[in-house]
Design an enzyme around this catalytic site. Sequence first.
Site, PDB file in Angstrom:
ATOM      1  N   LYS A 107       1.974  33.806   6.043  1.00  0.00           N
ATOM      2  CA  LYS A 107       0.577  33.608   5.455  1.00  0.00           C
ATOM      3  C   LYS A 107       0.097  35.228   5.793  1.00  0.00           C
ATOM      4  O   LYS A 107      -0.959  35.829   5.459  1.00  0.00           O
ATOM      5  CB  LYS A 107      -0.176  32.254   6.212  1.00  0.00           C
ATOM      6  CG  LYS A 107       0.244  31.447   5.191  1.00  0.00           C
ATOM      7  CD  LYS A 107      -0.461  30.587   5.458  1.00  0.00           C
ATOM      8  CE  LYS A 107       0.150  29.012   4.010  1.00  0.00           C
ATOM      9  NZ  LYS A 107       1.210  27.412   5.198  1.00  0.00           N
TER      10      LYS A 107
HETATM   11  C1  LIG Z   1       1.490  27.049   4.412  1.00  0.00           C
HETATM   12  C2  LIG Z   1       3.937  26.949   4.871  1.00  0.00           C
HETATM   13  C3  LIG Z   1       3.904  26.457   4.300  1.00  0.00           C
HETATM   14  C4  LIG Z   1       3.761  26.484   2.903  1.00  0.00           C
HETATM   15  O1  LIG Z   1       3.947  27.461   1.967  1.00  0.00           O
HETATM   16  P1  LIG Z   1       3.163  27.221   0.445  1.00  0.00           P
HETATM   17  O2  LIG Z   1       2.850  28.444  -0.031  1.00  0.00           O
HETATM   18  O3  LIG Z   1       1.958  26.330   1.003  1.00  0.00           O
HETATM   19  O4  LIG Z   1       4.263  26.026   0.362  1.00  0.00           O
HETATM   20  C5  LIG Z   1       5.760  26.380   4.696  1.00  0.00           C
HETATM   21  N1  LIG Z   1       5.620  26.760   6.315  1.00  0.00           N
HETATM   22  C6  LIG Z   1       4.771  27.381   6.938  1.00  0.00           C
HETATM   23  C7  LIG Z   1       5.164  27.850   8.059  1.00  0.00           C
HETATM   24  C8  LIG Z   1       3.229  27.721   6.343  1.00  0.00           C
HETATM   25  O5  LIG Z   1       2.558  27.949   7.103  1.00  0.00           O
END
Ligand SMILES: *Cc1c(COP(=O)(O)O)cnc(C)c1O
Length: 435
Positions: A107
């Site tokens: 993210k």
């Molecule tokens: C947010 C997150 C996900 C899921 O991603 P999405 O885009 O919401 O499907 C998977 N793994 C980790 C470590 C995350 O922080």
Amino acid sequence: MQYYSTNGKINNKSLKEAVIEGLAEDNGLFMPNEIKPLPDSFFENIDQLSFQEIAFEVAKQFFGGDIPSDDLKEIVFDTLSFDCPVVEVENNIWSLELFHGPTAAFKDVGGRFMARMLRYFLQNENRKVNVLAATSGDTGSAVANGFLGVDGIHVYVLYPKGKVSEIQEKQFTTLGQNITAIEVDGTFDDCQKLVKQAFLDEELNSKLLLTSANSINVARFLPQAFYYFHAYAQLKKQGKLNGELVVAVPSGNFGNLTAGLFAQKMGLPISQFIAANNENDVVYQYLQEGDYHPKQSVETIANAMDVGNPSNFARILDLYKEQWNVIRSNIAGARFSDAQINSTINSVYAETGYILDPHGACGYQALKDQLKNDQPGIFLETAHPAKFIETVEAVIGDGKVTIPDRLLQFMKGEKQSIELARSFDLFSQLLTNEH
Ligand SMILES: *Cc1c(COP(=O)(O)O)cnc(C)c1O
């Protein structure tokens, strides 16, 4: 480029409007009017380009008409101050490591990009902007750290009390300055609901300028396409693309996977996606049966995927005009219990020495189960295993996970948060009183 809403009542929004509004007024998600394919020559030479150069070419297809090239280049290059390498775990299975950024989860890419794009759009704006981010664990930290200290922007992170790991929590509750952490007595879905309700509340919006930093925001989710291209480029460079490429994506709110679908529409040769879920499997069930039934989320050890009503599913339906057969031919499903996730972390460590985090473990296992002979497969390793150290070390043994320095720094801070019951009125009061 103009943007329309998946709910069909809003269209012809500019990029700036779509980014600042976050969620469309009709409660739909913004989609670009067009997904422009990249030329063959780009793919022929992609292995000669750096991650930043690849990302800039991709970014121009979406944002080039709205942001002058030099400014866009600066946003892209500044966002990607870290690499996303592919690492071979075993024959034909690669981990796309998305955890080398400041908060050690994928993210960081979208969070940093969105912070820079918003700052660009607001440089001549006098009003203060309030960024609302619901988090299942990793969005909060990426967004908070992306926006930390940026003038004119205040970030509110809403997270489910007691449902995120200690390291995750420290990453957004210890920052202070323009970051406020709100600890909600409920689940991630409750947090997301409060945020969505805030955008739709006329009274609140007449008082405050609000925007969303969740993957509902186009500035958060589109940049996630960058690393799919970079992963492809790395395998091409190593001469490893001998069969049709399969990509497994650990999925919760489905922003990451949707960005991959956009990359594919732009011409990136991915033959098949696998959406890897934990026990929160509403999309898995949809792929099997064709019916979509959002549910309350349940808690799992892959907590960032504990989502019972994934926002970006609306974008997937829109992209494929709700044709279930087309969707399931491109996206296979997989779901894993906590016991299966633990067993995968254990066996991969024993057999290869590679340490998976609980989310990446779902992606790995989905490939392992579904890859055909000699097909190359990439899974997205979405967070550093140290972010889930209790879970991972309970499986592979104490002291096995090295905590990166940047995570240790967060652990030293003092947690500060505001507790909130699951009530929109109280949330609204909190936001207005803070001003
Ligand atoms: C947010 C997150 C996900 C899921 O991603 P999405 O885009 O919401 O499907 C998977 N793994 C980790 C470590 C995350 O922080």
